[in-house]
Design a protein around this motif. Structure first.
Motif, PDB file in Angstrom:
ATOM      1  N   MET A  13      15.921 -15.542  74.797  1.00  0.00           N
ATOM      2  CA  MET A  13      17.084 -14.852  74.310  1.00  0.00           C
ATOM      3  C   MET A  13      18.075 -14.631  75.217  1.00  0.00           C
ATOM      4  N   LYS A  14      17.437 -14.088  76.385  1.00  0.00           N
ATOM      5  CA  LYS A  14      18.418 -13.509  77.528  1.00  0.00           C
ATOM      6  C   LYS A  14      18.643 -14.802  78.687  1.00  0.00           C
ATOM      7  N   SER A  66       8.525 -14.945  64.076  1.00  0.00           N
ATOM      8  CA  SER A  66       8.502 -13.931  65.027  1.00  0.00           C
ATOM      9  C   SER A  66       9.293 -12.769  64.536  1.00  0.00           C
ATOM     10  N   ASP A  67       8.676 -11.648  64.772  1.00  0.00           N
ATOM     11  CA  ASP A  67       9.355 -10.181  64.151  1.00  0.00           C
ATOM     12  C   ASP A  67      10.021  -9.909  65.028  1.00  0.00           C
ATOM     13  N   ALA A  69      12.227 -11.948  67.559  1.00  0.00           N
ATOM     14  CA  ALA A  69      13.340 -12.950  67.576  1.00  0.00           C
ATOM     15  C   ALA A  69      14.632 -12.471  66.597  1.00  0.00           C
ATOM     16  N   ARG A  70      15.792 -12.875  66.956  1.00  0.00           N
ATOM     17  CA  ARG A  70      16.986 -12.595  66.321  1.00  0.00           C
ATOM     18  C   ARG A  70      16.930 -13.332  64.948  1.00  0.00           C
ATOM     19  N   GLY A  71      16.696 -14.714  65.100  1.00  0.00           N
ATOM     20  CA  GLY A  71      16.616 -15.497  63.741  1.00  0.00           C
ATOM     21  C   GLY A  71      15.385 -15.693  63.122  1.00  0.00           C
ATOM     22  N   ASP A  74      10.669 -18.351  67.170  1.00  0.00           N
ATOM     23  CA  ASP A  74      10.914 -18.546  68.455  1.00  0.00           C
ATOM     24  C   ASP A  74      10.855 -20.282  68.521  1.00  0.00           C
ATOM     25  N   TYR A 123       8.730 -12.328  75.666  1.00  0.00           N
ATOM     26  CA  TYR A 123       9.735 -11.503  75.843  1.00  0.00           C
ATOM     27  C   TYR A 123       9.696 -10.543  76.995  1.00  0.00           C
ATOM     28  N   TYR A 125      11.344 -12.064  79.858  1.00  0.00           N
ATOM     29  CA  TYR A 125      12.750 -12.190  80.267  1.00  0.00           C
ATOM     30  C   TYR A 125      12.543 -12.565  81.950  1.00  0.00           C
TER      31      TYR A 125
END
Length: 337
Positions: A13-14, A66-67, A69-71, A74, A123, A125
């Protein structure tokens, strides 16, 4: 040198497209596939082949719930990667080989989806985590990743199979690009590699075969050929390139053809296509080297075109012109017919 790789990638995500894990250090491998190109344009589940200059790949893209992830999902990818130059001489075999791995990649993806806590290690990063870092992540999050990865690595790349389908690089047949010093052979090779690189998004069979073919070309000085160091029993095809700047090129070509025919005569090489390229020089007008001159040399050598397929091109190899790929397309046709 490593010739096979199993790589897990994901969309961070980043960071964006990111390599999660592979056994080998791929950061120092020249020309290794940029897998981020695939992930950047993939968002649907599926398995497909993708050709790079030095490697051929089959990739399975899949979404995992995934709980975090934004959408709510993953995006991950498993890539089976093979260095093309270490494969068998038959160019089409590599595609059949890669396609046979699809069933394992699909099962591997299913097991990763079901692996407890696996999402949590996505996650951290960290750009391209090292093996040591990734091992620490798995330990911290209690993820039993390595037993699954190692099992599928062995299923996809069994040692007995790899020994059977690969050969020592010095024993494989190559496509020899031969030319005198200053003929332009190195420039020609660089330009056709560049042209092929810009065509890599084209997934048709001829384009993919061309990618393997380019990796199988070896540039050799004409002197080595005349001294017998570049041997025809190691050749799948021969490209001879010359640049006529003083009008004496026909003498060089005559010597080359005579040596080629004498080396070929009476040997059980099989069919070896011969391609001669006249490197045109700008400002010299019409190319001094004529195809009819070459055919006359062949006639004197009692040339049999059924035994030795022959083609002549006159091209400016300095320009990155798509026409530079035409001679290679002819070689592909001859190899497969």
């Amino acid at each position: 040198m490593k010739e096979k790789f199993l790589v897990i990638s994901y969309f961070d995500m980043k960071i964006g497209p990111n390599t999660l894990y592979t056994r080998s250090d791929i950061s120092t491998i020249y020309g290794f596939p940029d897998l981020s190109k695939i992930l950047d344009f993939s968002n649907k589940d599926g398995t497909f082949l993708f050709s790079f200059r030095k490697f051929q790949t089959i990739n399975t893209v899949f979404n995992m719930r995934s709980d975090i992830a934004r959408g709510g999902t993953d995006l991950l990818m498993i890539s089976c990667i093979v260095r093309a130059s270490y494969f068998k001489n038959e160019l089409t075999d590599i595609f059949k080989y890669l396609e046979s791995k699809k069933v394992y990649l699909d099962k591997f993806a299913s097991e990763l989806k079901a692996l407890p806590n696996f999402n949590s290690i996505l996650y951290k990063y960290k750009q391209n985590p090292s093996v040591a870092q990734f091992t620490r992540y798995c330990k911290e999050e209690n993820v039993n990743f390595f037993s699954v990865y190692d099992r599928y690595h062995d299923l996809i790349f069994p040692e007995s199979e790899i020994k059977l389908i690969t050969q020592d690089i010095n024993l494989k047949k190559k496509i020899f690009l031969i030319g005198p010093k200053g003929s332009g052979k190195d420039t020609y090779l660089r330009n056709i590699e560049t042209l092929q690189f810009f065509s890599e998004n084209n997934l048709d069979i001829p384009t993919r075969i061309m990618g393997i073919m380019l990796d199988n070309i070896v540039a050799s000085d004409a002197i080595d050929f005349f001294k017998g160091k570049t041997r025809l029993d190691k050749a799948q095809a021969v490209i001879f390139i010359v640049k006529d700047t003083d009008g004496k090129t026909s003498i060089v070509v005559k010597s080359f053809i005579e040596k080629f025919m004498s080396s070929y005569s009476g040997q059980l090489f099989g069919k070896i296509p011969l391609l001669i390229i006249n490197n045109e020089v700008e400002g010299m007008g019409k190319a001094p080297l004529r195809e009819e001159e070459i055919k006359e040399i062949f006639r004197k050598q009692e040339f049999n075109e059924q035994e030795i397929p022959f083609k002549y091109y006159s091209l400016n190899v300095i320009k990155e012109d798509p026409l530079l790929l035409e001679p290679l397309k002819w070689i592909i046709k001859e190899i497969f017919t």
